[in-house]
Write a protein that holds these residues in place. Sequence first.
Motif, PDB file in Angstrom:
ATOM      1  N   LYS A 106       0.842  -1.193   0.000  1.00 13.47           N
ATOM      2  CA  LYS A 106       0.000   0.000   0.000  1.00 13.47           C
ATOM      3  C   LYS A 106       0.876   1.240   0.000  1.00 13.47           C
ATOM      4  CE  LYS A 106      -4.055  -1.759   2.397  1.00 13.47           C
ATOM      5  NZ  LYS A 106      -4.700  -1.892   3.700  1.00 13.47           N
ATOM      6  N   CYS A 107       0.318   2.343  -0.456  1.00 11.23           N
ATOM      7  CA  CYS A 107       1.016   3.618  -0.413  1.00 11.23           C
ATOM      8  C   CYS A 107       1.177   4.037   1.050  1.00 11.23           C
ATOM      9  CB  CYS A 107       0.205   4.667  -1.174  1.00 11.23           C
ATOM     10  SG  CYS A 107       0.835   6.336  -0.982  1.00 11.23           S
ATOM     11  N   GLU A 108       2.392   4.450   1.413  1.00 12.30           N
ATOM     12  CA  GLU A 108       2.633   4.838   2.811  1.00 12.30           C
ATOM     13  C   GLU A 108       2.065   6.208   3.132  1.00 12.30           C
ATOM     14  OE1 GLU A 108       6.668   4.408   4.089  1.00 12.30           O
ATOM     15  OE2 GLU A 108       6.666   2.241   3.778  1.00 12.30           O
ATOM     16  N   ASN A 109       1.695   6.924   2.114  1.00  8.14           N
ATOM     17  CA  ASN A 109       1.155   8.261   2.315  1.00  8.14           C
ATOM     18  C   ASN A 109      -0.369   8.254   2.426  1.00  8.14           C
ATOM     19  OD1 ASN A 109       1.576  11.114   2.534  1.00  8.14           O
ATOM     20  ND2 ASN A 109       0.771  11.306   0.468  1.00  8.14           N
ATOM     21  N   CYS A 110      -1.043   7.595   1.470  1.00 13.52           N
ATOM     22  CA  CYS A 110      -2.510   7.646   1.466  1.00 13.52           C
ATOM     23  C   CYS A 110      -3.167   6.283   1.631  1.00 13.52           C
ATOM     24  CB  CYS A 110      -3.000   8.318   0.177  1.00 13.52           C
ATOM     25  SG  CYS A 110      -2.709   7.336  -1.298  1.00 13.52           S
ATOM     26  N   GLY A 111      -2.387   5.212   1.624  1.00 14.85           N
ATOM     27  CA  GLY A 111      -2.951   3.884   1.856  1.00 14.85           C
ATOM     28  C   GLY A 111      -3.533   3.217   0.631  1.00 14.85           C
ATOM     29  N   SER A 117      -0.698   5.998  -7.670  1.00 20.01           N
ATOM     30  CA  SER A 117      -1.625   6.507  -8.676  1.00 20.01           C
ATOM     31  C   SER A 117      -2.581   7.541  -8.078  1.00 20.01           C
ATOM     32  CB  SER A 117      -2.413   5.349  -9.288  1.00 20.01           C
ATOM     33  OG  SER A 117      -3.120   4.668  -8.277  1.00 20.01           O
ATOM     34  N   GLU A 118      -2.674   7.574  -6.758  1.00 24.59           N
ATOM     35  CA  GLU A 118      -3.596   8.481  -6.086  1.00 24.59           C
ATOM     36  C   GLU A 118      -2.928   9.817  -5.727  1.00 24.59           C
ATOM     37  OE1 GLU A 118      -6.604   7.123  -5.794  1.00 24.59           O
ATOM     38  OE2 GLU A 118      -7.523   8.967  -5.025  1.00 24.59           O
ATOM     39  N   CYS A 119      -1.757   9.754  -5.051  1.00 18.49           N
ATOM     40  CA  CYS A 119      -1.124  10.975  -4.563  1.00 18.49           C
ATOM     41  C   CYS A 119       0.252  11.241  -5.163  1.00 18.49           C
ATOM     42  CB  CYS A 119      -1.024  10.942  -3.038  1.00 18.49           C
ATOM     43  SG  CYS A 119       0.105   9.676  -2.436  1.00 18.49           S
ATOM     44  N   GLY A 120       0.772  10.298  -5.960  1.00 14.75           N
ATOM     45  CA  GLY A 120       2.037  10.518  -6.648  1.00 14.75           C
ATOM     46  C   GLY A 120       3.285  10.293  -5.812  1.00 14.75           C
TER      47      GLY A 120
HETATM   48 ZN   LIG Z   1      -0.633   7.540  -2.248  1.00 18.21          ZN
END
Ligand SMILES: [Zn+2]
Length: 95
Positions: free
Chosen positions: A3-8, A30-33
């Motif tokens: 998972k993305c560590e920033n937005c999950g 793909s969500e927050c870059g």
């Molecule tokens: Zn993200």
Amino acid sequence: MKKCENCGKQFDWKTTFTSLWRNYTPIACSECGTLHKITPLGRLTFVSMTMFPAVLFGSSFSDNPQYALILAGACFIVLIGSMLAPFAVRYRKAL
Ligand SMILES: [Zn+2]
């Protein structure tokens, strides 16, 4: 899957798979870059799931004259290993 560590947001299999085969290029969420880089352990995981079993397979049949068959078997192992690797490798947020 990672998972993305920033937005999950979860990375998809294809993105991770492509990253592994492109010399571990960082994955952008793909969500927050946010960029994520593979960890040294992640690289080790990938190698041990692909090259290592293939070499082991090849060496265990070293007396066998059917090289084409061994090569095909080794390629198959690398293929299976690399398809499973995206589930096992670790990525960290790039600084
Ligand atoms: Zn993200």
